[in-house]
Write a protein that holds these residues in place. Sequence first.
Motif, PDB file in Angstrom:
ATOM      1  N   MET A  57       0.849  -1.168   0.000  1.00 39.50           N
ATOM      2  CA  MET A  57       0.000   0.000   0.000  1.00 39.50           C
ATOM      3  C   MET A  57       0.898   1.236   0.000  1.00 39.50           C
ATOM      4  SD  MET A  57      -2.878   1.362   2.738  1.00 39.50           S
ATOM      5  CE  MET A  57      -2.266   0.367   4.013  1.00 39.50           C
ATOM      6  N   LEU A  58       0.578   2.186  -0.852  1.00 35.55           N
ATOM      7  CA  LEU A  58       1.295   3.449  -0.880  1.00 35.55           C
ATOM      8  C   LEU A  58       0.551   4.459  -0.022  1.00 35.55           C
ATOM      9  CD1 LEU A  58       2.086   3.689  -4.674  1.00 35.55           C
ATOM     10  CD2 LEU A  58       3.642   3.051  -2.855  1.00 35.55           C
ATOM     11  N   VAL A  59       1.278   5.276   0.705  1.00 33.01           N
ATOM     12  CA  VAL A  59       0.662   6.257   1.588  1.00 33.01           C
ATOM     13  C   VAL A  59       1.295   7.611   1.333  1.00 33.01           C
ATOM     14  CG1 VAL A  59       0.306   6.910   3.993  1.00 33.01           C
ATOM     15  CG2 VAL A  59       0.260   4.506   3.345  1.00 33.01           C
ATOM     16  N   LYS A  60       0.456   8.647   1.221  1.00 31.19           N
ATOM     17  CA  LYS A  60       0.952  10.003   1.074  1.00 31.19           C
ATOM     18  C   LYS A  60       0.462  10.796   2.269  1.00 31.19           C
ATOM     19  CE  LYS A  60       1.118  14.001  -1.941  1.00 31.19           C
ATOM     20  NZ  LYS A  60       2.400  14.408  -1.485  1.00 31.19           N
ATOM     21  N   THR A  61       1.357  11.512   2.913  1.00 26.80           N
ATOM     22  CA  THR A  61       0.966  12.336   4.052  1.00 26.80           C
ATOM     23  C   THR A  61       0.598  13.731   3.565  1.00 26.80           C
ATOM     24  OG1 THR A  61       3.250  12.961   4.439  1.00 26.80           O
ATOM     25  CG2 THR A  61       2.429  11.077   5.662  1.00 26.80           C
ATOM     26  N   PHE A  62      -0.345  14.354   4.250  1.00 25.48           N
ATOM     27  CA  PHE A  62      -0.804  15.689   3.897  1.00 25.48           C
ATOM     28  C   PHE A  62      -0.610  16.611   5.096  1.00 25.48           C
ATOM     29  CE2 PHE A  62      -3.374  12.679   1.448  1.00 25.48           C
ATOM     30  CZ  PHE A  62      -3.131  13.137   0.162  1.00 25.48           C
ATOM     31  N   ASN A  63      -0.741  17.907   4.854  1.00 21.64           N
ATOM     32  CA  ASN A  63      -0.629  18.839   5.980  1.00 21.64           C
ATOM     33  C   ASN A  63      -1.839  18.670   6.891  1.00 21.64           C
ATOM     34  OD1 ASN A  63      -2.790  20.456   5.037  1.00 21.64           O
ATOM     35  ND2 ASN A  63      -1.420  21.584   3.701  1.00 21.64           N
ATOM     36  N   SER A  64      -1.783  19.214   8.090  1.00 20.95           N
ATOM     37  CA  SER A  64      -2.800  18.964   9.108  1.00 20.95           C
ATOM     38  C   SER A  64      -4.175  19.516   8.735  1.00 20.95           C
ATOM     39  CB  SER A  64      -2.350  19.551  10.443  1.00 20.95           C
ATOM     40  OG  SER A  64      -2.163  20.951  10.300  1.00 20.95           O
ATOM     41  N   HIS A  65      -4.283  20.473   7.822  1.00 20.55           N
ATOM     42  CA  HIS A  65      -5.576  21.062   7.450  1.00 20.55           C
ATOM     43  C   HIS A  65      -6.220  20.367   6.258  1.00 20.55           C
ATOM     44  CE1 HIS A  65      -4.799  24.205  10.316  1.00 20.55           C
ATOM     45  NE2 HIS A  65      -3.616  24.415   9.749  1.00 20.55           N
ATOM     46  N   THR A  87     -12.720   7.347   3.766  1.00 22.76           N
ATOM     47  CA  THR A  87     -12.674   5.937   4.152  1.00 22.76           C
ATOM     48  C   THR A  87     -11.742   5.209   3.193  1.00 22.76           C
ATOM     49  OG1 THR A  87     -14.595   5.413   2.794  1.00 22.76           O
ATOM     50  CG2 THR A  87     -15.005   5.902   5.103  1.00 22.76           C
ATOM     51  N   TYR A  88     -11.160   4.152   3.685  1.00 24.44           N
ATOM     52  CA  TYR A  88     -10.244   3.343   2.887  1.00 24.44           C
ATOM     53  C   TYR A  88     -10.918   2.014   2.577  1.00 24.44           C
ATOM     54  CZ  TYR A  88      -6.355   0.312   1.724  1.00 24.44           C
ATOM     55  OH  TYR A  88      -5.537  -0.578   1.093  1.00 24.44           O
ATOM     56  N   HIS A  89     -10.905   1.628   1.317  1.00 25.93           N
ATOM     57  CA  HIS A  89     -11.444   0.338   0.898  1.00 25.93           C
ATOM     58  C   HIS A  89     -10.324  -0.434   0.214  1.00 25.93           C
ATOM     59  CE1 HIS A  89     -15.592   1.564   1.669  1.00 25.93           C
ATOM     60  NE2 HIS A  89     -15.253   2.730   1.170  1.00 25.93           N
ATOM     61  N   SER A 104      -8.641  -3.209  -2.059  1.00 24.88           N
ATOM     62  CA  SER A 104      -9.033  -3.857  -3.301  1.00 24.88           C
ATOM     63  C   SER A 104      -9.277  -5.344  -3.072  1.00 24.88           C
ATOM     64  CB  SER A 104      -7.935  -3.680  -4.345  1.00 24.88           C
ATOM     65  OG  SER A 104      -8.210  -4.459  -5.486  1.00 24.88           O
ATOM     66  N   PRO A 105     -10.330  -5.901  -3.706  1.00 23.73           N
ATOM     67  CA  PRO A 105     -10.570  -7.340  -3.572  1.00 23.73           C
ATOM     68  C   PRO A 105      -9.459  -8.178  -4.203  1.00 23.73           C
ATOM     69  CG  PRO A 105     -12.228  -6.301  -4.999  1.00 23.73           C
ATOM     70  CD  PRO A 105     -11.359  -5.215  -4.458  1.00 23.73           C
ATOM     71  N   VAL A 106      -8.619  -7.561  -5.016  1.00 21.82           N
ATOM     72  CA  VAL A 106      -7.476  -8.264  -5.613  1.00 21.82           C
ATOM     73  C   VAL A 106      -6.534  -8.768  -4.528  1.00 21.82           C
ATOM     74  CG1 VAL A 106      -5.457  -7.920  -7.088  1.00 21.82           C
ATOM     75  CG2 VAL A 106      -7.644  -6.943  -7.746  1.00 21.82           C
ATOM     76  N   MET A 107      -6.525  -8.095  -3.387  1.00 27.28           N
ATOM     77  CA  MET A 107      -5.623  -8.475  -2.306  1.00 27.28           C
ATOM     78  C   MET A 107      -6.096  -9.717  -1.553  1.00 27.28           C
ATOM     79  SD  MET A 107      -3.338  -6.312  -2.816  1.00 27.28           S
ATOM     80  CE  MET A 107      -2.251  -6.525  -1.448  1.00 27.28           C
ATOM     81  N   ASN A 108      -7.317 -10.176  -1.792  1.00 25.18           N
ATOM     82  CA  ASN A 108      -7.836 -11.386  -1.142  1.00 25.18           C
ATOM     83  C   ASN A 108      -7.371 -12.595  -1.941  1.00 25.18           C
ATOM     84  OD1 ASN A 108      -9.186  -9.769   0.690  1.00 25.18           O
ATOM     85  ND2 ASN A 108     -11.030  -9.694  -0.555  1.00 25.18           N
ATOM     86  N   ILE A 109      -6.254 -13.164  -1.545  1.00 27.97           N
ATOM     87  CA  ILE A 109      -5.648 -14.274  -2.282  1.00 27.97           C
ATOM     88  C   ILE A 109      -5.998 -15.593  -1.604  1.00 27.97           C
ATOM     89  CG2 ILE A 109      -3.460 -15.301  -2.995  1.00 27.97           C
ATOM     90  CD1 ILE A 109      -2.332 -12.438  -3.016  1.00 27.97           C
ATOM     91  N   ASP A 110      -6.479 -16.535  -2.396  1.00 23.83           N
ATOM     92  CA  ASP A 110      -6.758 -17.876  -1.905  1.00 23.83           C
ATOM     93  C   ASP A 110      -5.459 -18.681  -2.019  1.00 23.83           C
ATOM     94  OD1 ASP A 110      -7.601 -20.403  -1.287  1.00 23.83           O
ATOM     95  OD2 ASP A 110      -9.145 -20.508  -2.851  1.00 23.83           O
ATOM     96  N   ILE A 111      -4.778 -18.879  -0.914  1.00 24.16           N
ATOM     97  CA  ILE A 111      -3.479 -19.545  -0.905  1.00 24.16           C
ATOM     98  C   ILE A 111      -3.579 -20.963  -1.464  1.00 24.16           C
ATOM     99  CG2 ILE A 111      -1.593 -20.355   0.574  1.00 24.16           C
ATOM    100  CD1 ILE A 111      -1.674 -17.336   0.251  1.00 24.16           C
ATOM    101  N   GLU A 112      -4.622 -21.691  -1.106  1.00 26.85           N
ATOM    102  CA  GLU A 112      -4.783 -23.067  -1.589  1.00 26.85           C
ATOM    103  C   GLU A 112      -4.915 -23.086  -3.112  1.00 26.85           C
ATOM    104  OE1 GLU A 112      -4.481 -25.863   0.171  1.00 26.85           O
ATOM    105  OE2 GLU A 112      -4.012 -24.609   1.904  1.00 26.85           O
TER     106      GLU A 112
END
Length: 64
Positions: free
Chosen positions: A1-9, A17-19, A21-29
Amino acid sequence: MLVKTFNSHFYDGKRWTYHESPVMNIDIEAALAYDDALEKLEKKHLYSQDEFEILCHSFIEVEI
């Protein structure tokens, strides 16, 4: 995940809200079953791997 910080205002008066991606749900089996279905390759060391390692660890120093 990439994160960018912003100023306090930046968030003033806004709701975010953060959602994930369903791509990250990997079925290991399923992934392991897929890998097992692939043709097995012989493990070997190639000269190009040495060249790649040398290039990755090389740099040019320029004096200004």
